[in-house]
Scaffold this motif. Structure first.
Motif, mmCIF file in Angstrom:
data_model
loop_
_atom_site.group_PDB
_atom_site.id
_atom_site.type_symbol
_atom_site.label_atom_id
_atom_site.label_comp_id
_atom_site.label_asym_id
_atom_site.label_seq_id
_atom_site.Cartn_x
_atom_site.Cartn_y
_atom_site.Cartn_z
ATOM 1 N N TYR A 294 -40.266 23.368 -0.850
ATOM 2 C CA TYR A 294 -40.432 23.656 0.578
ATOM 3 C C TYR A 294 -39.502 24.774 1.039
ATOM 4 C CZ TYR A 294 -43.803 19.991 1.471
ATOM 5 O OH TYR A 294 -44.961 19.242 1.479
ATOM 6 N N SER A 295 -38.367 24.907 0.368
ATOM 7 C CA SER A 295 -37.455 26.004 0.694
ATOM 8 C C SER A 295 -38.111 27.343 0.347
ATOM 9 C CB SER A 295 -36.155 25.838 -0.099
ATOM 10 O OG SER A 295 -35.287 26.906 0.155
ATOM 11 N N GLU A 296 -38.842 27.351 -0.746
ATOM 12 C CA GLU A 296 -39.568 28.564 -1.140
ATOM 13 C C GLU A 296 -40.660 28.893 -0.125
ATOM 14 O OE1 GLU A 296 -40.930 27.687 -5.062
ATOM 15 O OE2 GLU A 296 -38.960 27.995 -5.995
ATOM 16 N N LYS A 297 -41.307 27.847 0.404
ATOM 17 C CA LYS A 297 -42.334 28.073 1.438
ATOM 18 C C LYS A 297 -41.707 28.666 2.691
ATOM 19 C CE LYS A 297 -45.661 24.464 0.114
ATOM 20 N NZ LYS A 297 -46.379 23.254 0.576
ATOM 21 N N LYS B 165 -40.549 33.319 6.250
ATOM 22 C CA LYS B 165 -39.592 34.249 6.869
ATOM 23 C C LYS B 165 -39.896 35.689 6.457
ATOM 24 C CE LYS B 165 -35.798 30.952 7.262
ATOM 25 N NZ LYS B 165 -34.499 30.509 6.704
ATOM 26 N N ARG B 166 -40.289 35.859 5.185
ATOM 27 C CA ARG B 166 -40.633 37.208 4.697
ATOM 28 C C ARG B 166 -41.814 37.779 5.487
ATOM 29 N NH1 ARG B 166 -44.057 39.761 1.680
ATOM 30 N NH2 ARG B 166 -45.303 37.886 1.315
ATOM 31 N N ILE C 120 -46.790 38.007 10.980
ATOM 32 C CA ILE C 120 -47.122 36.889 11.874
ATOM 33 C C ILE C 120 -46.239 36.968 13.103
ATOM 34 C CG2 ILE C 120 -47.964 35.288 10.087
ATOM 35 C CD1 ILE C 120 -45.191 34.014 10.064
ATOM 36 N N SER C 121 -46.724 36.382 14.208
ATOM 37 C CA SER C 121 -45.958 36.391 15.458
ATOM 38 C C SER C 121 -44.841 35.363 15.384
ATOM 39 C CB SER C 121 -46.884 36.067 16.630
ATOM 40 O OG SER C 121 -47.341 34.724 16.520
ATOM 41 N N ARG C 122 -43.880 35.467 16.324
ATOM 42 C CA ARG C 122 -42.783 34.494 16.379
ATOM 43 C C ARG C 122 -43.317 33.097 16.623
ATOM 44 N NH1 ARG C 122 -37.545 33.866 16.755
ATOM 45 N NH2 ARG C 122 -37.144 36.102 16.562
ATOM 46 N N GLU C 123 -44.292 33.003 17.536
ATOM 47 C CA GLU C 123 -44.847 31.684 17.856
ATOM 48 C C GLU C 123 -45.476 31.041 16.613
ATOM 49 O OE1 GLU C 123 -48.074 29.601 20.890
ATOM 50 O OE2 GLU C 123 -47.717 31.757 20.983
ATOM 51 N N GLU C 124 -46.262 31.884 15.875
ATOM 52 C CA GLU C 124 -46.890 31.340 14.661
ATOM 53 C C GLU C 124 -45.816 30.965 13.642
ATOM 54 O OE1 GLU C 124 -50.258 32.488 11.296
ATOM 55 O OE2 GLU C 124 -49.680 33.974 12.826
ATOM 56 N N TYR C 125 -44.786 31.807 13.555
ATOM 57 C CA TYR C 125 -43.685 31.542 12.620
ATOM 58 C C TYR C 125 -43.014 30.211 12.944
ATOM 59 C CZ TYR C 125 -38.908 31.711 10.824
ATOM 60 O OH TYR C 125 -37.722 31.386 10.232
#
Length: 286
Positions: A189-192, A197-198, A205-210
């Motif tokens: 999950y850390s890799e996800k 973040k990348r 992607i938008s901040r909201e989606e992030y």
């Protein structure tokens, strides 16, 4: 004339009696030599015979045979005395057999103790073997004369303690397995999260989606970790030899994790509903 005849007859009888006595003495002496020679031959056989239960049993039989033989030759043997000697012989036989049974059992125990050490070194499961070893030790003590009930009670406690210790070790192994699996989940999950973040840093992607997807990843990670923990805790709970206190502790942990998972699902549902409402409101504004 009559007196002379009587005197000659008496003298003849005395001579015959003396001859009979001498013949009996000679016969006895010859028998003694034969018996002595036979006994020396038997003793020489015993001298070169290998020490062990067979030798002791034969020595015992020969000893009582000689006692009965000597008493019979001296005229001292009675029916009751012979019966008592035969009983004493059998008691001695039982004693010899018992001593060798104890000896053989103790030798077997020593050999098993070495095997057990090797099993432990190689990481093999030892519970069944240790229980068999406990039984052998119990049998050896009872054979050696220990009180049967007290010894059985003592070894029942020892077996229960052994089973409890083994159960705790198995529980520890489950705990180690859990730690490894949870650590693997965290890594996955850390890799996800890193990938998310990348994508955000590159403007994909938008901040909201992030933020929404990050929250989902974190909720999924917690839920999966809790589910894996519950699974392994239940396996520990299935170990029948665990103490009641340990089982109560495991049950509470499972219950707490199940509640945490239920809350996680509710939180995810609430977040999804809030997101939908916000999306609908944004669409209405447009």
């Amino acid at each position: 004339k009559t007196k002379k005849l009587a005197s000659r007859t008496s003298s003849l009888q005395d001579e015959i009696a003396a001859e009979n006595k001498a013949r009996a003495a000679e016969e006895k002496a010859n028998n003694d030599k034969i018996i002595a020679a036979r006994r020396r031959l038997i003793d020489s056989g015993f001298a070169i015979m290998k020490d062990g239960i067979d030798k002791e049993l034969k020595l015992n039989a020969e000893n009582y045979k000689r006692q009965i033989e000597d008493l019979s030759r001296s005229g001292e043997l009675t029916k009751s005395l012979k019966a008592n000697l035969l009983k004493a012989e059998q008691l001695e036989v039982d004693k010899i057999k018992k001593s060798y049974e104890v000896k053989n059992l103790n030798e077997s125990i020593k050999a098993d103790e070495l095997i057990l050490e090797n099993m432990k070194r190689s990481g093999e499961s030892t519970l069944s073997f240790e229980k068999e070893l406990l039984k052998k030790r119990m049998d050896a003590e009872i054979l050696a004369g220990a009180d049967k009930f007290e010894t059985q009670t003592k070894y029942q406690y020892l077996q229960t303690d052994l089973e409890t210790q083994n159960a705790e070790k198995r529980a520890e192994l489950f705990a180690k397995q859990l730690s490894k699996e949870v650590e693997a989940l965290k890594t996955a999950y850390s890799e996800k999260e890193t990938e998310l973040k990348r994508q955000f840093s590159k403007g994909l992607i938008s901040r909201e989606e992030y933020e929404n997807r990050l929250k989902e990843i974190q909720l999924d990670a917690a839920y999966e970790a809790n589910t894996k923990t519950i699974e392994l805790l239940k396996k520990q709970l299935d170990i029948s030899e665990l103490s009641a206190d340990k089982k109560a502790e495991l049950s509470k942990q499972i219950s707490d994790l199940q509640i945490a998972n239920e809350n996680a699902v509710l939180d995810a549902t609430i977040a999804a509903n809030e997101g939908k409402v916000k999306s609908d409101q944004d669409a209405a504004k447009k």
